[in-house]
Design a protein around this motif. Structure first.
Motif, PDB file in Angstrom:
ATOM      1  N   GLY A 228      11.865  31.449 -24.667  1.00 21.47           N
ATOM      2  CA  GLY A 228      11.000  32.417 -25.347  1.00 21.47           C
ATOM      3  C   GLY A 228       9.540  32.243 -25.007  1.00 21.47           C
ATOM      4  O   GLY A 228       8.660  32.598 -25.791  1.00 21.47           O
ATOM      5  N   HIS A 229       9.260  31.701 -23.811  1.00 18.05           N
ATOM      6  CA  HIS A 229       7.859  31.456 -23.430  1.00 18.05           C
ATOM      7  C   HIS A 229       7.106  32.772 -23.213  1.00 18.05           C
ATOM      8  O   HIS A 229       7.653  33.728 -22.696  1.00 18.05           O
ATOM      9  N   ARG A 230       5.846  32.785 -23.612  1.00 20.43           N
ATOM     10  CA  ARG A 230       4.952  33.917 -23.321  1.00 20.43           C
ATOM     11  C   ARG A 230       3.711  33.378 -22.622  1.00 20.43           C
ATOM     12  O   ARG A 230       3.146  32.380 -23.076  1.00 20.43           O
ATOM     13  N   PHE A 231       3.282  34.040 -21.551  1.00 19.67           N
ATOM     14  CA  PHE A 231       2.002  33.661 -20.934  1.00 19.67           C
ATOM     15  C   PHE A 231       0.897  34.316 -21.741  1.00 19.67           C
ATOM     16  O   PHE A 231       1.022  35.467 -22.145  1.00 19.67           O
ATOM     17  N   ASP A 232      -0.210  33.597 -21.958  1.00 26.87           N
ATOM     18  CA  ASP A 232      -1.229  34.237 -22.804  1.00 26.87           C
ATOM     19  C   ASP A 232      -2.154  35.172 -22.023  1.00 26.87           C
ATOM     20  O   ASP A 232      -2.848  35.953 -22.620  1.00 26.87           O
ATOM     21  N   ASP A 233      -2.146  35.111 -20.673  1.00 29.76           N
ATOM     22  CA  ASP A 233      -3.032  36.071 -19.992  1.00 29.76           C
ATOM     23  C   ASP A 233      -2.234  37.216 -19.379  1.00 29.76           C
ATOM     24  O   ASP A 233      -1.159  37.031 -18.813  1.00 29.76           O
ATOM     25  N   PRO A 234      -2.773  38.435 -19.519  1.00 28.92           N
ATOM     26  CA  PRO A 234      -2.053  39.630 -19.055  1.00 28.92           C
ATOM     27  C   PRO A 234      -1.822  39.634 -17.544  1.00 28.92           C
ATOM     28  O   PRO A 234      -0.817  40.168 -17.081  1.00 28.92           O
ATOM     29  N   LEU A 235      -2.713  38.998 -16.790  1.00 29.39           N
ATOM     30  CA  LEU A 235      -2.556  39.010 -15.337  1.00 29.39           C
ATOM     31  C   LEU A 235      -1.303  38.227 -14.929  1.00 29.39           C
ATOM     32  O   LEU A 235      -0.484  38.706 -14.139  1.00 29.39           O
ATOM     33  N   THR A 236      -1.147  37.030 -15.471  1.00 31.47           N
ATOM     34  CA  THR A 236       0.061  36.242 -15.150  1.00 31.47           C
ATOM     35  C   THR A 236       1.309  36.978 -15.618  1.00 31.47           C
ATOM     36  O   THR A 236       2.313  37.044 -14.908  1.00 31.47           O
ATOM     37  N   THR A 237       1.242  37.557 -16.807  1.00 32.11           N
ATOM     38  CA  THR A 237       2.394  38.306 -17.334  1.00 32.11           C
ATOM     39  C   THR A 237       2.783  39.419 -16.363  1.00 32.11           C
ATOM     40  O   THR A 237       3.964  39.590 -16.044  1.00 32.11           O
ATOM     41  N   ALA A 238       1.787  40.135 -15.873  1.00 33.12           N
ATOM     42  CA  ALA A 238       2.059  41.250 -14.955  1.00 33.12           C
ATOM     43  C   ALA A 238       2.605  40.730 -13.624  1.00 33.12           C
ATOM     44  O   ALA A 238       3.535  41.318 -13.049  1.00 33.12           O
ATOM     45  N   ARG A 239       2.045  39.619 -13.155  1.00 36.20           N
ATOM     46  CA  ARG A 239       2.520  39.074 -11.880  1.00 36.20           C
ATOM     47  C   ARG A 239       3.945  38.539 -11.981  1.00 36.20           C
ATOM     48  O   ARG A 239       4.724  38.646 -11.040  1.00 36.20           O
ATOM     49  N   GLY A 280      22.172  26.577 -15.817  1.00 33.89           N
ATOM     50  CA  GLY A 280      22.708  25.311 -16.321  1.00 33.89           C
ATOM     51  C   GLY A 280      21.902  24.793 -17.497  1.00 33.89           C
ATOM     52  O   GLY A 280      21.127  25.523 -18.118  1.00 33.89           O
ATOM     53  N   ASP A 281      22.080  23.512 -17.772  1.00 36.96           N
ATOM     54  CA  ASP A 281      21.287  22.810 -18.789  1.00 36.96           C
ATOM     55  C   ASP A 281      21.381  23.441 -20.186  1.00 36.96           C
ATOM     56  O   ASP A 281      20.445  23.357 -20.963  1.00 36.96           O
ATOM     57  N   TYR A 282      22.529  24.080 -20.487  1.00 32.41           N
ATOM     58  CA  TYR A 282      22.769  24.679 -21.806  1.00 32.41           C
ATOM     59  C   TYR A 282      21.729  25.748 -22.156  1.00 32.41           C
ATOM     60  O   TYR A 282      21.498  26.057 -23.318  1.00 32.41           O
ATOM     61  N   LEU A 283      21.123  26.308 -21.114  1.00 33.11           N
ATOM     62  CA  LEU A 283      20.136  27.363 -21.361  1.00 33.11           C
ATOM     63  C   LEU A 283      20.724  28.577 -22.082  1.00 33.11           C
ATOM     64  O   LEU A 283      20.053  29.156 -22.944  1.00 33.11           O
ATOM     65  N   PRO A 284      21.970  29.003 -21.759  1.00 32.65           N
ATOM     66  CA  PRO A 284      22.491  30.155 -22.506  1.00 32.65           C
ATOM     67  C   PRO A 284      22.543  29.892 -24.010  1.00 32.65           C
ATOM     68  O   PRO A 284      22.280  30.798 -24.810  1.00 32.65           O
ATOM     69  N   ASP A 285      22.843  28.663 -24.395  1.00 29.69           N
ATOM     70  CA  ASP A 285      22.874  28.329 -25.823  1.00 29.69           C
ATOM     71  C   ASP A 285      21.470  28.447 -26.405  1.00 29.69           C
ATOM     72  O   ASP A 285      21.263  29.016 -27.483  1.00 29.69           O
ATOM     73  N   ALA A 286      20.501  27.898 -25.674  1.00 24.07           N
ATOM     74  CA  ALA A 286      19.120  27.910 -26.165  1.00 24.07           C
ATOM     75  C   ALA A 286      18.562  29.337 -26.197  1.00 24.07           C
ATOM     76  O   ALA A 286      17.845  29.719 -27.122  1.00 24.07           O
ATOM     77  N   ILE A 287      18.927  30.139 -25.199  1.00 26.94           N
ATOM     78  CA  ILE A 287      18.456  31.532 -25.166  1.00 26.94           C
ATOM     79  C   ILE A 287      19.091  32.324 -26.313  1.00 26.94           C
ATOM     80  O   ILE A 287      18.429  33.099 -27.002  1.00 26.94           O
ATOM     81  N   THR A 290      17.387  31.454 -29.446  1.00 27.84           N
ATOM     82  CA  THR A 290      16.017  31.980 -29.475  1.00 27.84           C
ATOM     83  C   THR A 290      15.996  33.463 -29.829  1.00 27.84           C
ATOM     84  O   THR A 290      15.144  33.913 -30.588  1.00 27.84           O
ATOM     85  N   PHE A 291      16.943  34.210 -29.269  1.00 25.16           N
ATOM     86  CA  PHE A 291      16.916  35.653 -29.483  1.00 25.16           C
ATOM     87  C   PHE A 291      17.995  36.138 -30.451  1.00 25.16           C
ATOM     88  O   PHE A 291      18.130  37.348 -30.680  1.00 25.16           O
ATOM     89  N   GLY A 292      18.782  35.210 -30.971  1.00 22.54           N
ATOM     90  CA  GLY A 292      19.752  35.583 -32.005  1.00 22.54           C
ATOM     91  C   GLY A 292      20.878  36.463 -31.517  1.00 22.54           C
ATOM     92  O   GLY A 292      21.243  37.434 -32.170  1.00 22.54           O
ATOM     93  N   PHE A 293      21.429  36.153 -30.347  1.00 20.00           N
ATOM     94  CA  PHE A 293      22.612  36.892 -29.898  1.00 20.00           C
ATOM     95  C   PHE A 293      23.448  35.978 -29.017  1.00 20.00           C
ATOM     96  O   PHE A 293      23.033  34.871 -28.681  1.00 20.00           O
ATOM     97  N   ASP A 294      24.658  36.438 -28.688  1.00 20.70           N
ATOM     98  CA  ASP A 294      25.532  35.626 -27.850  1.00 20.70           C
ATOM     99  C   ASP A 294      25.417  36.105 -26.403  1.00 20.70           C
ATOM    100  O   ASP A 294      25.945  37.152 -26.038  1.00 20.70           O
ATOM    101  N   LEU A 295      24.707  35.321 -25.609  1.00 21.19           N
ATOM    102  CA  LEU A 295      24.470  35.697 -24.214  1.00 21.19           C
ATOM    103  C   LEU A 295      25.787  35.779 -23.440  1.00 21.19           C
ATOM    104  O   LEU A 295      25.962  36.633 -22.574  1.00 21.19           O
TER     105      LEU A 295
END
Ligand SMILES: Nc1ncnc2c1ncn2[C@@H]1O[C@H](COP(=O)(O)OP(=O)(O)O)[C@@H](O)[C@H]1O
Ligand SMILES: [Mg+2]
Length: 401
Positions: A228-239, A280-287, A290-295
Motif C-alpha cells: 500500500g505504498h504511496r509516493f508523496d511527490d506527483p512526479l514520481t507517482t506519474a513516472r 513470492g514472499d507471501y505478498l498476496p497475503d499482505a496485499i 492491505t486492501f481487504g480482498f482475496d487476491l
C-alpha cells in the motif's frame, strides 16, 4: 455462477494452496499439477485430480500440463510460480484461455529478453550488456563500475551480485567462468519497490506498490515488504504509472497477475525485472490484508473470465507487511519471543522454518532466509511500531561455526 467450470492450477506447493481454497469456495471443479517434490503433501481434499510433474528441468511441467489438458480441456488455468508460467501459457494459448499471453510469458521468463524488449519501448531500465561469458563483459564492466552480474532465468536473487571495483571484476570473472551467457548491468542505487497488479485484456484493474528492504550489497536478499505504498511527490507517482503501463504494453500483457520490481534514483523509477506470476514472499497475503480482498480468488476469476464482483478498493483498509528475520551464519542454539510476537495485535502470524540445531548459511539468496512474520496494522505508524516490536522481541541465538 455456473459451478461446473473446470479450473486447472499449475504448481501448488504451500504458497499456491490459497488458489485451490478460493476455487473450492467458488464451487469449481478443480484439478492441479503438482511437483513430485511436494507430491506426498498434496492437498487431496482441494482438487479432484492431481497430475505429477517430475522433478527436473522446467519443461517437465509442460509434460504434466499437456497430459491434464488433453485429458480434459479446462475452462481456465492458473499458473502459480516462475517454473509454471511457460507450460501454463502454452496451454492457455492453445486452448484460447485467458492468460498473460505467450509473448508476455516468454519475455518474463528471461531477463535478457526483458532488457532487449524494453530498450525500444521507452521503459526506463539500467544500461546493460548481454555477454556470452562474464569475461566477455570485462571492458564494459570496468568502464561502468559499480555493476551487477546476473543469470538470465533464476529467481530469488540467486546469482545476482554487485561488483564494486576492478578487483571485483577479476574475481567475478574467475568465479563465474563456467556460467555462459550472463547479463551485466549498471548498478542502480536507490530504494526498491515492487508493483503488483491485476490485468484484464491489458487493462489495469487493481494495483499495489510495495516498498522493500534488501540486504546490503554484494547480494540483494529481500528482508521486508510494506504494501500500500504511496509516493508523496506527483512526479514520481506519474513516472511509476508510466513505467508500469509501459511494461504492460511492451510485453503484450493480456490477463492475470503482474509483479514487477523497480528502484528509484535521481532519474525516477528504473525497472529491475517483471514477472507474470504470483509474487513470492507471501505478498498476496499482505496485499489482500492491505486492501481487504482475496487476491487469489480475483486471479482465479480473471482466468475463468468471471467478473471480479466489485473491484478491490483502491485505498488501503489496513497496513500490512512481511518481515524476514535473519541471523549470522552458524548453528541456531535458541529462539525466543515467538509467542510474545504472535500475541501482538499487529502480528498475523510468525512462521519459522528453522529451529535449534539447524544450520544457517550466509545470506546470499531468498531461499536461505529462516522464516517470515506477517503483519497487519491499523496505520502506517502502527505498522512501524509492530515491525520494531517484532525485530526486538524475536531473538535467534547462533553459535558461530
Ligand atoms: N541493475 C541493478 N542495480 C541495482 N540492483 C539490482 C540490479 N539488478 C538487480 N538488482 C538487485 O538484485 C535483486 C534481484 O535481482 P532481479 O533482477 O530482481 O533477480 P531475481 O529474479 O533473482 O529476483 C533486485 O531486486 C535488486 O535488489
Ligand atoms: Mg527479482
Amino acid at each position: 455462477m455456473k459451478d461446473s467450470k473446470d479450473l486447472l492450477v499449475v504448481g501448488v506447493g504451500t504458497m499456491g494452496r490459497p488458489y485451490l481454497q478460493a476455487a473450492a469456495r467458488l464451487g469449481l471443479r478443480v484439478r492441479a499439477v503438482e511437483s513430485a517434490a511436494t507430491w506426498e503433501g498434496r492437498p487431496r481434499d482441494l482438487a479432484e485430480t492431481f497430475y505429477r510433474a517430475a522433478v527436473g528441468p522446467e519443461e517437465l511441467w509442460n509434460l504434466a500440463v499437456t497430459r491434464a489438458v488433453t485429458e480434459r480441456a479446462p475452462d481456465g488455468l492458473v499458473s502459480f510460480a516462475e517454473p509454471h508460467v511457460l507450460a501454463g501459457a502454452l496451454a492457455q494459448e492453445r486452448l484460447s484461455l485467458p492468460g498473460p499471453s505467450l509473448h508476455a510469458a516468454v519475455i518474463s521468463r528471461n531477463k535478457a529478453l526483458q532488457r532487449t524488449t524494453f530498450a525500444d519501448h521507452g521503459v526506463p531500465q539500467p544500461e546493460f550488456r548481454l555477454a556470452a561469458s562474464v569475461a566477455d563483459a570485462r571492458a564494459w564492466m570496468l568502464q561502468r563500475l559499480p555493476v551487477v552480474v546476473k543469470p538470465l532465468t533464476l529467481a530469488g536473487s540467486e546469482g545476482v551480485e554487485l561488483v564494486a571495483d576492478a578487483a571485483g571484476v577479476e574475481d567475478v570473472i574467475a568465479r563465474r567462468a563456467g556460467e555462459g551467457t550472463v547479463l551485466v548491468e549498471e548498478a542502480v542505487m536507490g530504494p526498491e519497490f515492487s508493483w503488483e497488479a491485476l490485468i484484464r485484456d491489458g487493462e489495469v484493474l487493481f494495483e499495489n506498490i510495495t516498498a522493500k528492504e534488501t540486504t546490503q550489497p554484494p547480494y540483494f536478499v529481500e528482508l521486508s515488504h510494506r504494501c500500500g505504498h504511496r509516493f508523496d511527490d506527483p512526479l514520481t507517482t506519474a513516472r511509476v504509472a508510466a513505467l508500469t503501463r509501459g511494461v504492460i504494453e511492451a510485453i503484450g500483457m493480456r490477463t492475470g497477475l503482474v509483479h514487477l520490481e523497480f528502484k528509484v534514483d535521481e532519474r525516477g523509477p528504473v525497472l529491475m525485472e517483471t514477472a507474470v506470476r504470483t509474487p513470492g514472499d507471501y505478498l498476496p497475503d499482505a496485499i489482500g490484508l492491505t486492501f481487504g480482498f482475496d487476491l487469489y480468488e480475483a486471479v482465479v476469476r480473471l482466468h475463468l473470465g468471471l467478473p471480479l464482483d466489485g473491484l478491490p478498493p483502491a485505498e488501503p483498509v489496513a497496513w500490512a507487511a512481511t518481515w524476514f528475520p535473519t541471523v549470522r551464519p552458524g548453528t541456531i542454539t535458541g529462539i525466543t519471543g515467538v509467542e510474545e510476537s504472535e500475541a501482538h495485535p499487529g502480528v498475523v502470524r510468525v512462521r519459522l522454518r528453522k529451529g535449534p540445531g539447524d544450520t544457517v548459511r550466509p545470506l546470499t539468496s531468498s531461499s536461505q532466509r529462516m522464516g517470515h512474520v506477517l503483519i497487519a496494522a491499523e496505520s502506517p505508524s502502527e505498522r512501524e511500531d509492530t515491525l520494531k516490536f517484532v525485530r526486538e522481541t524475536l531473538r535467534v541465538s547462533v553459535e558461530q561455526a
